[in-house]
Design an enzyme around this catalytic site. Structure first.
Site: not given
Ligand code: NOJ
Length: 504
Positions: A193, A247
């Site tokens: 993330d 990401e």
């Protein structure tokens, strides 16, 4: 040389809260996923990526982690997770889990300690009468919150998501240990993330704007690559080709390529693909830029943070969105590299726009003062079966955590399975054909001359043709049609349609 499993894998993103609810509390859970593994195996994907299921107060749907080594009771237990990994592997499915290293929850033991005035060095605290700089939260509003004792802490997202200070070595050690914990449990990889956000520029200077520019004091700082070199060494020390996908939102394929250097991450999401408008020039540009810069490409059309691609492609002409979504899928699955699918796209689900304000849960909605709808519209629980909500998502009589619209009735798995004209059966056929072709076609792609509005490319015996224009175009030379995203008219490819052709 053997090709690692992830190089051309199709990975299915499971937004855990919205996939399947076995416990009957209206929220998806690990036991629900276990029950649906046969569905995923039959769909023909190679791996699943689970969004965070760790202990969390759910300020951001679980992207606010209070305990990185445990399962939130909402989602089950560690024993459920072990069973899920074992059963997924038995079905031939690899398992990727999310890791959230940029920030924790404010309920994390370290932040609780910091709130008591101890050990604030693991987060980013500053003194001052005004916020330390002009940084804005990605969700809206200032990126700083002041504690009653006068100090400010940084949160690039919700106030309940304080940013770690990665200049503190203890943070490195902690995350290496967290990765080991899940690797020892048998996970095949991690989705990282906010992978480009961990380091902030020394001195925390103001930003001229909030864009992801190379000179940003927030995003893509050079120091972040050291973290992924450490993580890569750890991944490589395990057997079984463990991997990580970042990401990473960047302005260029060259910046993206920095994250996938040989000693860093194996993959990085390619959001340029998802951001491209419905245009052959835009698609070709992204494909050329990506393949020119990145050794192992990835492609993604939808995820839990963006408007579903069927709705993005919609025009005033009803039906266009779905036709284009299916055509784009066929093109994506023909490209070199690996593809990431988002749950529900195989059912052709649209963005649910009509959620009432009182049902909304995304912090984006609240932090923007209701100005932005937020991301709940792509997170509505999946319809599995039946004629009324919860459409098999939860046991009968249970209200799912977000209301499902009536149109889900005709879009459920049960409604589509076995209907050759359905989106679900189209996905199943496309994924089956892709598996059959895998290994038989080269990685590299060659462009063919194509009429205006269309794009044609080949990879060995496979030719892919897509028509983004407004009139039909002749198909390129071929021996037979393998599959098309909509009906063909003789040798003509209609607008908003793609086809796979066999050329040998
Ligand atoms: C990206 C995740 O995909 C998104 O859902 C989340 O809100 C932010 N990172 C913050 O963790």
């Amino acid at each position: 040389m053997d090709i690692p499993w992830w190089r051309d894998a199709v990975v299915y993103e499971i937004y855990v809260r919205s996939f399947a609810d076995a416990s009957g509390d209206g929220v998806g859970d690990l036991a629900g996923i276990r029950q649906r593994l046969p569905y995923l195996a039959e769909l023909g994907v190679d791996a699943i990526w689970l969004t965070p299921f760790y202990t969390s107060p759910m300020a951001d749907g679980g992207y606010d982690v209070a305990d990185y080594r445990d399962v939130d009771p909402l989602f089950g237990t560690l024993a459920d997770f072990d069973a899920l990994v074992a059963e997924a592997h038995a079905h031939g499915l690899r398992v990727i889990v999310d890791v959230v290293p940029n920030h924790s929850s404010d309920a994390h033991a370290w932040f609780q300690q910091a709130l008591r005035g101890e050990r604030r060095d693991r987060y980013i605290f500053r003194d001052g009468d005004a916020p330390p700089n002009n940084w804005q939260s990605t969700f809206g509003g200032p990126a700083w919150t002041r504690l009653p004792d006068g100090q400010w802490y940084l949160h690039l997202f919700a106030p309940g998501q304080p940013d770690f200070d990665w200049r503190n070595r203890e943070v490195h050690q902690e995350f290496l240990d967290v990765l080991r914990f899940w690797l020892d449990k048998g996970v095949d990889g991690f989705r990282i993330d906010v992978a480009m956000g961990l380091y902030k520029a020394e001195g925390l200077p103001d930003v001229p704007d909030q864009s992801f520019k190379a000179e940003s004091p927030i995003w893509g700082r050079p120091e972040v690559h050291e973290v992924y070199r450490e993580w890569r060494k750890l991944l490589d020390s395990y057997d079984g080709e463990r991997m990580a996908v970042g990401e990473v939102w960047t302005d260029s394929a060259e910046d993206l390529a920095l994250y996938v250097r040989p000693d860093e991450l194996q993959q990085s999401f390619n959001f340029a693909w998802l951001q491209a408008p419905w245009s052959p020039t835009a698609f070709k540009q992204v494909i050329d830029d990506t393949l020119g810069a990145v050794p192992s490409a990835t492609w993604v059309l939808s995820n839990h943070d963006v408007v579903r691609h069927r709705t993005r492609y919609e025009t005033a002409d009803p039906g266009t969105g779905l036709s284009r979504a299916k055509a784009a899928l066929l093109m994506m699955l023909a490209l070199p590299g690996s593809a990431y699918l988002y749950q529900g796209e195989e059912l052709g689900l649209p963005e649910v726009k009509e959620l009432p304000p009182e049902a909304r849960q995304d912090p984006v909605f609240f932090q923007s003062g209701g100005e932005l709808p937020g991301r709940d519209g792509c997170r509505v629980p999946l319809p599995w079966s039946g004629d009324a909500p919860p459409y098999g998502f939860s046991p009968p009589g249970v209200d799912p955590w977000l209301p499902q619209p009536a149109l889900f009735r005709s879009m459920s798995v049960e409604a589509q399975a076995g209907d050759a004209d359905s989106t679900l059966e189209f996905y199943r056929r496309a994924l089956t054909r892709r598996r059959e072709l895998r290994g038989a076609i080269p990685y590299n792609l060659e462009w063919l001359d194509s009429p205006g509005g269309a794009l044609f490319f080949t990879r060995g015996e496979l030719t892919c043709a897509i028509n983004c224009g407004s009139g039909p175009v002749p198909l390129p030379p071929h021996h037979r049609v393998i599959l098309s995203s909509g009906p063909l008219t003789g040798n003509l490819l209609p607008p908003d349609t793609a086809a796979w052709l066999h050329t040998e």
